[in-house]
Motif scaffolding. Sequence first.
Motif, PDB file in Angstrom:
ATOM      1  N   SER A  50       0.851  -1.195   0.000  1.00 21.33           N
ATOM      2  CA  SER A  50       0.000   0.000   0.000  1.00 21.33           C
ATOM      3  C   SER A  50       0.884   1.241   0.000  1.00 21.33           C
ATOM      4  N   LYS A  51       0.295   2.380  -0.358  1.00 20.48           N
ATOM      5  CA  LYS A  51       1.053   3.631  -0.335  1.00 20.48           C
ATOM      6  C   LYS A  51       1.566   3.870   1.079  1.00 20.48           C
ATOM      7  N   SER A  52       2.835   4.223   1.204  1.00 23.89           N
ATOM      8  CA  SER A  52       3.416   4.369   2.536  1.00 23.89           C
ATOM      9  C   SER A  52       2.981   5.639   3.244  1.00 23.89           C
ATOM     10  N   GLU A  53       2.522   6.666   2.518  1.00 28.42           N
ATOM     11  CA  GLU A  53       2.123   7.891   3.191  1.00 28.42           C
ATOM     12  C   GLU A  53       0.706   7.812   3.756  1.00 28.42           C
ATOM     13  N   ASP A  54       0.085   6.669   3.632  1.00 30.87           N
ATOM     14  CA  ASP A  54      -1.250   6.476   4.177  1.00 30.87           C
ATOM     15  C   ASP A  54      -1.190   6.569   5.708  1.00 30.87           C
ATOM     16  N   PRO A  55      -1.892   7.522   6.338  1.00 32.24           N
ATOM     17  CA  PRO A  55      -1.827   7.681   7.798  1.00 32.24           C
ATOM     18  C   PRO A  55      -2.280   6.429   8.553  1.00 32.24           C
ATOM     19  N   HIS A  56      -3.212   5.684   7.967  1.00 33.97           N
ATOM     20  CA  HIS A  56      -3.675   4.446   8.605  1.00 33.97           C
ATOM     21  C   HIS A  56      -2.517   3.462   8.744  1.00 33.97           C
ATOM     22  N   ASN A  57      -1.724   3.315   7.685  1.00 35.51           N
ATOM     23  CA  ASN A  57      -0.583   2.394   7.738  1.00 35.51           C
ATOM     24  C   ASN A  57       0.403   2.803   8.821  1.00 35.51           C
ATOM     25  N   ARG A  58       0.666   4.084   8.924  1.00 40.17           N
ATOM     26  CA  ARG A  58       1.602   4.583   9.937  1.00 40.17           C
ATOM     27  C   ARG A  58       1.076   4.303  11.339  1.00 40.17           C
ATOM     28  N   ALA A  59      -0.200   4.566  11.562  1.00 40.47           N
ATOM     29  CA  ALA A  59      -0.794   4.332  12.881  1.00 40.47           C
ATOM     30  C   ALA A  59      -0.776   2.845  13.232  1.00 40.47           C
ATOM     31  N   MET A  60      -1.080   1.996  12.251  1.00 38.87           N
ATOM     32  CA  MET A  60      -1.079   0.550  12.506  1.00 38.87           C
ATOM     33  C   MET A  60       0.331   0.056  12.825  1.00 38.87           C
ATOM     34  N   GLU A  61       1.328   0.556  12.135  1.00 38.83           N
ATOM     35  CA  GLU A  61       2.703   0.146  12.396  1.00 38.83           C
ATOM     36  C   GLU A  61       3.147   0.575  13.793  1.00 38.83           C
ATOM     37  N   ILE A  62       2.780   1.773  14.204  1.00 43.82           N
ATOM     38  CA  ILE A  62       3.098   2.244  15.560  1.00 43.82           C
ATOM     39  C   ILE A  62       2.436   1.327  16.592  1.00 43.82           C
ATOM     40  N   GLY A  63       1.180   0.964  16.355  1.00 42.76           N
ATOM     41  CA  GLY A  63       0.466   0.060  17.261  1.00 42.76           C
ATOM     42  C   GLY A  63       1.130  -1.301  17.353  1.00 42.76           C
ATOM     43  N   ARG A  64       1.539  -1.841  16.207  1.00 46.88           N
ATOM     44  CA  ARG A  64       2.195  -3.156  16.203  1.00 46.88           C
ATOM     45  C   ARG A  64       3.528  -3.114  16.953  1.00 46.88           C
ATOM     46  N   LYS A  65       4.296  -2.042  16.766  1.00 45.10           N
ATOM     47  CA  LYS A  65       5.572  -1.908  17.489  1.00 45.10           C
ATOM     48  C   LYS A  65       5.328  -1.815  18.991  1.00 45.10           C
ATOM     49  N   PHE A  66       4.307  -1.089  19.388  1.00 45.78           N
ATOM     50  CA  PHE A  66       3.961  -0.959  20.800  1.00 45.78           C
ATOM     51  C   PHE A  66       3.613  -2.329  21.386  1.00 45.78           C
ATOM     52  N   ILE A  67       2.785  -3.079  20.670  1.00 46.33           N
ATOM     53  CA  ILE A  67       2.368  -4.405  21.146  1.00 46.33           C
ATOM     54  C   ILE A  67       3.576  -5.326  21.284  1.00 46.33           C
ATOM     55  N   ARG A  68       4.490  -5.311  20.295  1.00 44.53           N
ATOM     56  CA  ARG A  68       5.687  -6.154  20.383  1.00 44.53           C
ATOM     57  C   ARG A  68       6.568  -5.739  21.552  1.00 44.53           C
ATOM     58  N   ARG A  69       6.737  -4.435  21.713  1.00 40.67           N
ATOM     59  CA  ARG A  69       7.642  -3.941  22.755  1.00 40.67           C
ATOM     60  C   ARG A  69       7.101  -4.196  24.160  1.00 40.67           C
ATOM     61  N   TYR A  70       5.803  -4.027  24.346  1.00 38.35           N
ATOM     62  CA  TYR A  70       5.211  -4.133  25.676  1.00 38.35           C
ATOM     63  C   TYR A  70       4.318  -5.363  25.844  1.00 38.35           C
ATOM     64  N   ALA A  71       4.579  -6.395  25.082  1.00 42.86           N
ATOM     65  CA  ALA A  71       3.748  -7.613  25.132  1.00 42.86           C
ATOM     66  C   ALA A  71       3.697  -8.209  26.533  1.00 42.86           C
ATOM     67  N   ARG A  72       4.838  -8.290  27.192  1.00 43.16           N
ATOM     68  CA  ARG A  72       4.879  -8.891  28.540  1.00 43.16           C
ATOM     69  C   ARG A  72       4.086  -8.039  29.527  1.00 43.16           C
ATOM     70  N   ALA A  73       4.269  -6.728  29.490  1.00 38.21           N
ATOM     71  CA  ALA A  73       3.546  -5.847  30.383  1.00 38.21           C
ATOM     72  C   ALA A  73       2.051  -5.908  30.118  1.00 38.21           C
ATOM     73  N   MET A  74       1.668  -5.974  28.851  1.00 39.24           N
ATOM     74  CA  MET A  74       0.239  -6.061  28.501  1.00 39.24           C
ATOM     75  C   MET A  74      -0.355  -7.383  29.010  1.00 39.24           C
ATOM     76  N   ASP A  75       0.439  -8.450  28.923  1.00 39.84           N
ATOM     77  CA  ASP A  75      -0.031  -9.740  29.427  1.00 39.84           C
ATOM     78  C   ASP A  75      -0.264  -9.690  30.928  1.00 39.84           C
ATOM     79  N   ILE A  76       0.668  -9.101  31.647  1.00 40.71           N
ATOM     80  CA  ILE A  76       0.537  -8.983  33.111  1.00 40.71           C
ATOM     81  C   ILE A  76      -0.667  -8.122  33.473  1.00 40.71           C
ATOM     82  N   LEU A  77      -0.817  -6.998  32.782  1.00 39.96           N
ATOM     83  CA  LEU A  77      -1.938  -6.090  33.071  1.00 39.96           C
ATOM     84  C   LEU A  77      -3.313  -6.691  32.735  1.00 39.96           C
ATOM     85  N   SER A  78      -3.332  -7.629  31.805  1.00 41.62           N
ATOM     86  CA  SER A  78      -4.611  -8.201  31.393  1.00 41.62           C
ATOM     87  C   SER A  78      -5.138  -9.259  32.371  1.00 41.62           C
TER      88      SER A  78
END
Length: 74
Positions: free
Chosen positions: A45-73
């Motif tokens: 997809s076009k890389s300047e699509d704001p949706h793609n950027r937001a989704m990538e930021i979300g995925r990086k957050f989930i990968r980085r804080y997966a353990r903390a999210m698991d504990i909090l859940s």
Amino acid sequence: MHTTKLTKIGNSTGVTLPREVLSAAGLRRGDEVAVEVRDNRVEISKSEDPHNRAMEIGRKFIRRYARAMDILSR
């Protein structure tokens, strides 16, 4: 559906897209694209699509804080 072959480009592999596919996707030669793999599918997809950027930021957050999210859940 269009089919095409993967081709060798230097040390990489490329795919050529028919003109009709590019037109339907709103892409032109030289556009910067985002490439993702989801459910064994390659999505381009076009890389300047704001949706793609937001989704990538979300995925990086989930990968980085997966353990903390698991504990909090709990």
